[in-house]
Scaffold this active site. Structure first.
Site, PDB file in Angstrom:
ATOM      1  N   ALA A  15       0.860  -1.192   0.000  1.00  0.00           N
ATOM      2  CA  ALA A  15       0.000   0.000   0.000  1.00  0.00           C
ATOM      3  C   ALA A  15       0.887   1.228   0.000  1.00  0.00           C
ATOM      4  O   ALA A  15       2.025   1.193   0.470  1.00  0.00           O
ATOM      5  CB  ALA A  15      -0.907   0.001   1.225  1.00  0.00           C
ATOM      6  N   SER A  16       0.350   2.314  -0.548  1.00  0.00           N
ATOM      7  CA  SER A  16       1.104   3.552  -0.628  1.00  0.00           C
ATOM      8  C   SER A  16       0.205   4.709  -0.219  1.00  0.00           C
ATOM      9  O   SER A  16      -0.909   4.853  -0.728  1.00  0.00           O
ATOM     10  CB  SER A  16       1.616   3.766  -2.050  1.00  0.00           C
ATOM     11  OG  SER A  16       2.339   4.966  -2.153  1.00  0.00           O
ATOM     12  N   ALA A  17       0.696   5.515   0.711  1.00  0.00           N
ATOM     13  CA  ALA A  17      -0.074   6.660   1.204  1.00  0.00           C
ATOM     14  C   ALA A  17       0.715   7.944   0.987  1.00  0.00           C
ATOM     15  O   ALA A  17       1.787   7.935   0.376  1.00  0.00           O
ATOM     16  CB  ALA A  17      -0.413   6.465   2.675  1.00  0.00           C
ATOM     17  N   SER A  18       0.205   9.048   1.508  1.00  0.00           N
ATOM     18  CA  SER A  18       0.803  10.350   1.231  1.00  0.00           C
ATOM     19  C   SER A  18       2.166  10.510   1.882  1.00  0.00           C
ATOM     20  O   SER A  18       3.051  11.163   1.329  1.00  0.00           O
ATOM     21  CB  SER A  18      -0.131  11.466   1.712  1.00  0.00           C
ATOM     22  OG  SER A  18      -0.419  11.291   3.078  1.00  0.00           O
ATOM     23  N   LYS A  38       7.391  -0.347   6.979  1.00  0.00           N
ATOM     24  CA  LYS A  38       6.843   0.964   6.626  1.00  0.00           C
ATOM     25  C   LYS A  38       7.996   1.936   6.417  1.00  0.00           C
ATOM     26  O   LYS A  38       8.864   2.062   7.292  1.00  0.00           O
ATOM     27  CB  LYS A  38       5.915   1.463   7.727  1.00  0.00           C
ATOM     28  CG  LYS A  38       5.144   2.734   7.359  1.00  0.00           C
ATOM     29  CD  LYS A  38       4.065   3.046   8.385  1.00  0.00           C
ATOM     30  CE  LYS A  38       3.228   4.240   7.971  1.00  0.00           C
ATOM     31  NZ  LYS A  38       2.142   4.526   8.928  1.00  0.00           N
ATOM     32  N   ALA A  92       3.976   7.690   3.604  1.00  0.00           N
ATOM     33  CA  ALA A  92       4.806   6.481   3.643  1.00  0.00           C
ATOM     34  C   ALA A  92       4.174   5.389   2.786  1.00  0.00           C
ATOM     35  O   ALA A  92       3.042   5.532   2.316  1.00  0.00           O
ATOM     36  CB  ALA A  92       4.957   6.002   5.080  1.00  0.00           C
ATOM     37  N   GLN A  93       4.934   4.311   2.591  1.00  0.00           N
ATOM     38  CA  GLN A  93       4.398   3.124   1.946  1.00  0.00           C
ATOM     39  C   GLN A  93       4.891   1.890   2.683  1.00  0.00           C
ATOM     40  O   GLN A  93       5.855   1.938   3.443  1.00  0.00           O
ATOM     41  CB  GLN A  93       4.745   3.066   0.459  1.00  0.00           C
ATOM     42  CG  GLN A  93       6.188   2.876   0.116  1.00  0.00           C
ATOM     43  CD  GLN A  93       6.416   2.965  -1.395  1.00  0.00           C
ATOM     44  OE1 GLN A  93       5.719   3.697  -2.108  1.00  0.00           O
ATOM     45  NE2 GLN A  93       7.387   2.218  -1.895  1.00  0.00           N
ATOM     46  N   VAL A  94       4.209   0.756   2.436  1.00  0.00           N
ATOM     47  CA  VAL A  94       4.445  -0.465   3.201  1.00  0.00           C
ATOM     48  C   VAL A  94       4.865  -1.594   2.264  1.00  0.00           C
ATOM     49  O   VAL A  94       4.224  -1.818   1.231  1.00  0.00           O
ATOM     50  CB  VAL A  94       3.163  -0.858   3.972  1.00  0.00           C
ATOM     51  CG1 VAL A  94       3.345  -2.185   4.679  1.00  0.00           C
ATOM     52  CG2 VAL A  94       2.797   0.221   4.977  1.00  0.00           C
ATOM     53  N   ASP A 121      -7.527   7.525  14.441  1.00  0.00           N
ATOM     54  CA  ASP A 121      -7.577   7.493  12.970  1.00  0.00           C
ATOM     55  C   ASP A 121      -8.232   6.189  12.520  1.00  0.00           C
ATOM     56  O   ASP A 121      -7.722   5.497  11.640  1.00  0.00           O
ATOM     57  CB  ASP A 121      -6.159   7.604  12.406  1.00  0.00           C
ATOM     58  CG  ASP A 121      -6.153   8.056  10.944  1.00  0.00           C
ATOM     59  OD1 ASP A 121      -7.197   8.574  10.481  1.00  0.00           O
ATOM     60  OD2 ASP A 121      -5.135   7.884  10.259  1.00  0.00           O
TER      61      ASP A 121
END
Length: 542
Positions: free
Chosen positions: A128-131, A149, A133-135, A284
Site C-alpha cells: 500500500a502507498s499513502a501520502s 513501513k 509512507a508506503q508499506v 484514525d
C-alpha cells in the site's frame, strides 16, 4: 523556482475546478469582488458538479500533502458546513508508490545493514502507498511475516513547502473574507502541520502501537500487531504482518458468517474502553485502518493498524464527558450547561440560563427520533457548536474524540444499521462512573498513593516541626508588627493632645485679655458657662 512552479500549478487547479465559486455570496471587500469577477478562467472553464466535490477533486490533483490536509479539515465539523465535511471525508490516500530501489536504500541507511542481511525475504513491490509512507511485505530470518513501513524520500521538504503555501492561503482567507476569522484557517493549518510532522517520525507511531497492544493484551475484541523495535528507526518501522478482512468489505464478512450485530457492538465497546478505561485512543479509525480477523466469525475480533494519530483525555475531561453524555440522555440541560462551565470549556462568567436554553433548542429535536437513530457524534458536534457561541475554547483532544466517534458510529451503522449506541454505551458509562466514584475507586486511589505516603512518613515529624516553627515565627513577627503600630499610634495621639491643649490654652488667654469679651462674659448666665466648658472638654478630648 520550485515554489514559483508550485504556485502556478495551484493557480491552474483553482482555475480548472472553478474554486472561485466558493466566494459567490461571500462578503468580500469591493476590490476583491472586482478581481474575482475579472478572473480570465471564468470564460474558459465551467463549474461542473457541486462546489464541495470540486474542492475534493482539486485537493487530489494538488497531491498528497493537500489530500492529507483535506482529511484533517474533514475532522473539523465544528467549523465546516456538513456537506463539505462529508465530501472531504471521502478523500483516500491512494498515492502512486515510489520505487523499491529507493525504499531499499532508505531502509539500509536507517538500519545500518543491507536488506539481505536484515530480512530473509523483501518484496520491492509495496502492499500500500499513502501520502507520507508506503508499506512493503517482508519475512524475518526466523520466518515471521512482517511489513516494513518506509517514509517517502524527500517528503519533508515537500511538506514544508506546501505547508508554507497553506499558511499564505489561510491568512488571505482570514484577512479578506468576513467569515474567515470565525473559521480560523490559520489555526487549522497549525493543527495539520503538527499532525503531519508527527507522522514523519515512525518511532512515535511505534510507541503508540506498543501502548495500545499493552492495553488490549489477550483481548478478544481488538488485536494490535507487534512492533519490532530493534528494526525501527525514525524513517523505518517493522511491524507484524496481519491477515484479516477489510472492515468495509461487507460481502466478505457476510460470506464467512460474521455476527454483524456483535461486530458493530464490539466496535463501540472498543471506543468506550479506549476513551474511559485507558484514556488513550486510536484517533484514525477509518475503514482503511481496520480489519476483522478470519478466526471465529461468531466472536469477531478487530485488528487495527496505522497508529500515527492517537488521542488522550485527562481524568477531568473523562469525568465531565461521561457526565455530559449521561445528563444529555436524561435531558438535564441545566447540568450539561453547568458541566461545560465547571470544566473550563466555556468562561466562568457564562450565563447558565442562556446557555441551558441554547442547548435545549439544539438537543430537543434530536429526541424526536428513536434512541437507536440518535448519533452520538452529532450530539457532541451540536453541543460543541452551541458552546462555541458562548466562547468555548477549542479543545484539541475533544476534536479528535469527536472525529473518532463519528468514524466508529458510521462504521457500526454500516455493519449493522439497527445499532443502538446508547444501549451499548450507557451501561459502560454508568459502570465507569460507579467505579470512579465508589468505594472501589477510593481504595484504588489509596493503593496508588500509599507508596508516596510511606516514603514521606519518616519525614513527617520534621515537616510538622518546621511547620510549627514557621507558624511561631510568623506569629511573633505579627505581634511585633502590631506592637510597633500601636506604639506609633500612641505617640501620634500624645502629640495631637499636646497640640490641642496648647492651642486651647492660647485661645483662652487671648479671650481673657479682650475687654469686650470680658464685659460679655460677665453678663452670660451660669448655664452658658457650663455649656462652653462642656464643649471645650469634648473638643480637647477628641
Amino acid at each position: 523556482m520550485q515554489s514559483f512552479f508550485r504556485l502556478l500549478k495551484i493557480y491552474w487547479v483553482i482555475a480548472r475546478f472553478r474554486l472561485d465559486t466558493f466566494l459567490i455570496g461571500a462578503r468580500l471587500p469591493w476590490y476583491v469582488r472586482v478581481i474575482v469577477a475579472l478572473l480570465p478562467w471564468r470564460i474558459f472553464f465551467r463549474a461542473k458538479g457541486s462546489s464541495e466535490s470540486r474542492l475534493r477533486l482539486a485537493l487530489i490533483a494538488l497531491g498528497p500533502v493537500f489530500i492529507k490536509f483535506g482529511q484533517t479539515l474533514s475532522t473539523r465539523r465544528d467549523l465546516l458546513p456538513p456537506d463539505l465535511a462529508i465530501e472531504l471525508a471521502q478523500l483516500q490516500d491512494r498515492v502512486p508508490p515510489f520505487s523499491g530501489v529507493k525504499a531499499r536504500a532508505l531502509i539500509e541507511s536507517q538500519l545500518g545493514a543491507t536488506v539481505d542481511e536484515l530480512f530473509a525475504e523483501f518484496d520491492p513491490e509495496p502492499l500500500a502507498s499513502a501520502s507520507v509512507a508506503q508499506v512493503h511485505p517482508a519475512r524475518l530470518k526466523d520466518g515471521k511475516s512482517v511489513v516494513v513501513k518506509v517514509i517517502r524520500p524527500g517528503i519533508e521538504r515537500v511538506i514544508r513547502q506546501d505547508v508554507g503555501l497553506l499558511y499564505v492561503m489561510a491568512r488571505m482567507v482570514q484577512n479578506l473574507w468576513s467569515e474567515g476569522k470565525r473559521l480560523r484557517p490559520v489555526e487549522v493549518v497549525e493543527e495539520y502541520e503538527q499532525t503531519i510532522f508527527d507522522e514523519l517520525d515512525l518511532r512515535k507511531e511505534a510507541a503508540n502501537a506498543t501502548q495500545l497492544r499493552r492495553n488490549f493484551e489477550n483481548s478478544s475484541i481488538l488485536y494490535v500487531p507487534e512492533i519490532y523495535w530493534d528494526l525501527t528507526r525514525q524513517r523505518v518501522m517493522v511491524m507484524e504482518r496481519i491477515s484479516g478482512i477489510p472492515v468495509a468489505d461487507i460481502e466478505a464478512l457476510h460470506a464467512q458468517g460474521t455476527d454483524m450485530e456483535k461486530l458493530a457492538e464490539r466496535g463501540v465497546e472498543i471506543f468506550f474502553t479506549q476513551v474511559f478505561r485507558d484514556s488513550f485512543f486510536h484517533a484514525d479509525m477509518h475503514p482503511g485502518n481496520i480489519f476483522v480477523s478470519r478466526e471465529n466469525p461468531s466472536e469477531p475480533q478487530y485488528i487495527a493498524v496505522d497508529f500515527g494519530i492517537v488521542g488522550s483525555l485527562s481524568a477531568e475531561d473523562q469525568s465531565y464527558l461521561a457526565r455530559n453524555i449521561l445528563a444529555f440522555f436524561q435531558r438535564d440541560y441545566r447540568l450539561v450547561a453547568q458541566l461545560h462551565i465547571d470544566s473550563g470549556w466555556v468562561p466562568a462568567n457564562t450565563n447558565v440560563h442562556a446557555f441551558e436554553t441554547a442547548i435545549r433548542s439544539v438537543c430537543e429535536p434530536i429526541f424526536e427520533k428513536p434512541l437507536k437513530d440518535i448519533s452520538f457524534g452529532m450530539v457532541l458536534l451540536g453541543l460543541f457548536q452551541t458552546a462555541r457561541r458562548f466562547n468555548m475554547v477549542v479543545q484539541p483532544q475533544l476534536i479528535l474524540l469527536q472525529k473518532t466517534l463519528l468514524n466508529i458510529e458510521g462504521l457500526g451503522r454500516q455493519l449493522y444499521p439497527d445499532l443502538d449506541l446508547w444501549k451499548t454505551g450507557k451501561p459502560f458509562l454508568e459502570n465507569w462512573m460507579r467505579e470512579r466514584m465508589g468505594v472501589k475507586a477510593m481504595l484504588k486511589n489509596i493503593k496508588q498513593q500509599a507508596p508516596d505516603w510511606i516514603e514521606k512518613l519518616p519525614q513527617l515529624p520534621q515537616l510538622v516541626f518546621d511547620s510549627l516553627q514557621q507558624s511561631r515565627q510568623s506569629h511573633e513577627q505579627k505581634l511585633q508588627r502590631i506592637q510597633h503600630e500601636q506604639s506609633l499610634k500612641q505617640k501620634q495621639a500624645q502629640r495631637t493632645r499636646r497640640m490641642m491643649l496648647l492651642a486651647s490654652s492660647l485661645g483662652l488667654l487671648a479671650v481673657s485679655t479682650d475687654p469686650a469679651i470680658n464685659q460679655w462674659a460677665q453678663q452670660m448666665p451660669w448655664f452658658g458657662w457650663a455649656a462652653a466648658a462642656a464643649a471645650w472638654l469634648l473638643i480637647w478630648r477628641a
